[in-house]
Scaffold this active site. Structure first.
Site, short mmCIF file in Angstrom:
data_model
loop_
_atom_site.label_atom_id
_atom_site.label_comp_id
_atom_site.label_asym_id
_atom_site.label_seq_id
_atom_site.Cartn_x
_atom_site.Cartn_y
_atom_site.Cartn_z
N HIS A 147 0.70 -1.38 0.15
CA HIS A 147 -0.02 0.11 -0.17
C HIS A 147 0.82 1.25 -0.21
O HIS A 147 2.05 1.23 0.72
CB HIS A 147 -1.23 -0.05 1.13
CG HIS A 147 -0.53 0.15 2.39
ND1 HIS A 147 -0.29 1.49 3.04
CD2 HIS A 147 0.17 -0.70 3.48
CE1 HIS A 147 0.18 1.30 4.24
NE2 HIS A 147 0.40 0.22 4.49
N ASP A 184 5.62 2.63 6.98
CA ASP A 184 4.47 2.18 6.93
C ASP A 184 3.59 2.93 5.80
O ASP A 184 3.03 4.10 6.08
CB ASP A 184 3.46 1.91 8.08
CG ASP A 184 2.18 1.31 7.72
OD1 ASP A 184 1.97 1.14 6.80
OD2 ASP A 184 1.29 1.37 8.65
N GLU A 208 -5.41 1.62 2.42
CA GLU A 208 -5.08 0.37 3.07
C GLU A 208 -5.59 0.53 4.53
O GLU A 208 -6.00 -0.16 4.92
CB GLU A 208 -3.63 -0.20 2.67
CG GLU A 208 -3.47 -1.64 3.42
CD GLU A 208 -2.94 -1.41 5.01
OE1 GLU A 208 -2.68 -2.59 5.63
OE2 GLU A 208 -2.77 -0.25 5.49
N GLU A 209 -5.02 1.72 4.76
CA GLU A 209 -5.15 1.99 6.22
C GLU A 209 -6.68 2.48 6.73
O GLU A 209 -7.01 2.38 7.96
CB GLU A 209 -4.42 3.35 6.50
CG GLU A 209 -2.97 3.39 6.22
CD GLU A 209 -2.13 2.23 7.27
OE1 GLU A 209 -2.89 1.85 8.00
OE2 GLU A 209 -1.00 2.26 7.24
N HIS A 247 2.33 4.52 12.88
CA HIS A 247 1.02 5.26 12.57
C HIS A 247 1.18 6.61 13.65
O HIS A 247 0.20 7.06 14.08
CB HIS A 247 -0.34 4.38 13.15
CG HIS A 247 -0.64 3.46 12.12
ND1 HIS A 247 -1.79 2.70 12.35
CD2 HIS A 247 -0.22 3.19 10.89
CE1 HIS A 247 -1.88 2.12 11.21
NE2 HIS A 247 -0.99 2.07 10.43
N ASP A 278 4.66 -4.70 3.24
CA ASP A 278 4.16 -3.67 4.04
C ASP A 278 5.04 -3.51 5.36
O ASP A 278 5.19 -4.59 6.14
CB ASP A 278 2.70 -4.09 4.33
CG ASP A 278 2.06 -3.08 4.98
OD1 ASP A 278 2.41 -1.88 5.35
OD2 ASP A 278 0.79 -3.10 5.56
#
Ligand code: DPN
Ligand code: ZN
Ligand code: CA
Length: 431
Positions: free
Chosen positions: A119, A131, A165-166, A283, A194
């Site tokens: 992603h 990420d 994706e998130e 994140h 990923d």
């Protein structure tokens, strides 16, 4: 062990076939696993680009934000310039337009597709460099390396960079669900990347357990692609391979860890810090270019290439090799030959039959060398000339595609001038 013979009188036609012991034929079913090294510096440059895109767009590259589409356009331009056929697939999620970037490398069997992806979107909290800038950049550099190498693999190669994706694997699910059934059935494998540069890295390979049959081969190729020990992990439904797996497509991937803490045993074998998350900035706004372990990024980028080269049938596996290591003396003004019986090779010889020749001689300009196919067709490897150098140690490439492979091939060496002699030390055929 070489056997010397008495040199017959000059001028005699000598058919000194080296038949004292049977020629050795060694089949070598070794597959070429040689994937090119993926440039870490180039992968890092792609990450710097993604960081700049986030910085210029409010600090993130999230779905529905300008930094996401800027990321898509940035990758697309590089892939287009490299010769990929790209397309941008749009979808809607949470009231915003999302985009998947698909890049097809021309060629390969259209009915047998190997797909690799990850992603491209970040969370809104930060730039998403580990990420999943990391997987995105690794995949991009592998794609550009495929192009640089003008790779012509057996399978058709397709890359995918997924949106949203998130928000729950939205883009990849949209892609798979909107593929016609016949197109879906052409995808023989999907590899997902990923988070491959975690700052306190682990080396995880997606476990094939519970995944569609065929996934074990992908798992094993990825495990073998690492020089460090790997652990299997059940990523389950946490990334974009999930939609492919649900369609029965074999899947696999690699991962260097997210919010989970590294154990003492893992720190022992991989280095880094136990009791700390694989990625403390998972994140968060601190998932910047400073949040990357270069070694993990390097190893995983190389692993992507190794897996692609192997699973796409990219390294042309060499055919069998045969040789005759026996010495054959080459008297003055004579013709000698050395045979190699070939069996067990189906069909014709290749268009690039490699003929390895090792001849010792005191004046190689005397020599005319032919390769004679089983049906008597002669291929001139070398003519006589005024070359006063000694010895002929080289490999000739012969287009022998018109010749049946099986049968006795002969290296015929004619010495056309007096005063200098030599011997065949051995020769070989690589099909
Ligand atoms: N899917 C990842 C994310 O984008 O948050 C995290 C993750 C990747 C978790 C791979 C497990 C395995
Ligand atoms: Zn992710
Ligand atoms: Ca001579």
């Amino acid at each position: 062990m070489s056997l010397k013979r008495t040199i017959p009188p000059a001028g005699a036609l000598v058919l000194a076939a080296a038949l004292l012991s049977p020629p050795v034929s060694t089949a070598a079913p070794v597959h070429s696993l040689a994937a090119p090294d993926i440039s870490l510096a180039n992968v890092q440059a792609h990450l710097n680009d993604l960081q700049s895109i986030a910085t210029a767009n409010g600090g993130n590259r999230a779905h529905g934000r300008p930094g996401y589409l800027a990321s898509v356009n940035h990758l697309k331009a590089k892939l287009d310039a490299a010769g990929y056929q790209t397309s941008v697939q749009q979808f809607t999620s949470s009231g915003a337009t999302g985009y998947n970037l698909i890049a097809d490398w021309p060629g390969g069997d259209p009915n047998s597709v190997l797909m690799l992806g990850g992603h491209l979107d970040s969370v809104t909290a930060g730039p998403g460099i580990n990420d999943n800038g990391s997987g995105s950049a690794g995949l991009l550099e592998v794609a550009l390396t495929v192009a640089r190498e003008r790779l012509a693999p057996q399978k058709h190669i397709r890359f995918g960079w997924w949106g949203a994706e998130e928000l729950g694997l939205i883009g990849s699910t949209y892609y798979v669900n909107n593929l016609p059934t016949t197109e879906r059935s052409k995808i023989k494998g999907y590899l997902n990347f990923d988070m491959i540069g975690s700052p306190n890295p682990g080396y995880f390979v997606y476990s094939a357990s519970g995944q569609p049959s065929g996934s074990l081969q992908i798992q094993q190729v990825l495990q073998a692609a690492f020089t460090v020990p790997t652990e299997l992990t059940s990523v389950g439904g946490r990334s974009d391979h999930a939609a492919f797996a649900r369609s029965g497509i074999p899947v696999g991937g690699t991962f260097t860890g997210a919010e989970v803490t590294k154990t003492a045993a893992q720190a022992q074998k991989w280095g880094g810090t136990s009791g700390v998350a694989f990625d403390r900035c998972y994140h968060r706004s601190c998932d910047t270019t400073g949040n990357i372990d270069a070694t993990a990024l390097d190893r995983n980028s190389d692993a992507i290439a190794i897996a692609l080269w192997n699973l796409a049938g990219a390294g042309t596996p060499p055919g069998p090799r045969f040789e005759n290591p026996e010495d054959v003396t080459i008297p003055d003004l004579s013709t000698v030959q050395s045979p190699i019986p070939v069996s067990g090779v189906s069909g014709n010889a290749p268009a690039a039959l490699a003929v390895g020749v090792d001849i010792t001689h005191t004046y190689r300009g005397d020599l005319v060398i032919d390769l004679v196919a089983p049906d008597g067709t002669a291929f001139r490897l070398k003519d006589s000339d005024n070359d006063s150098g000694d010895d002929v140690v080289t490999t000739y490439t012969v287009d022998a595609s018109g010749e049946v492979a099986n049968g006795t091939w002969v290296l015929r060496v004619r010495d056309v001038a007096s005063a200098d002699v030599g011997r065949i030390n051995g020769w070989s055929l690589q099909f």
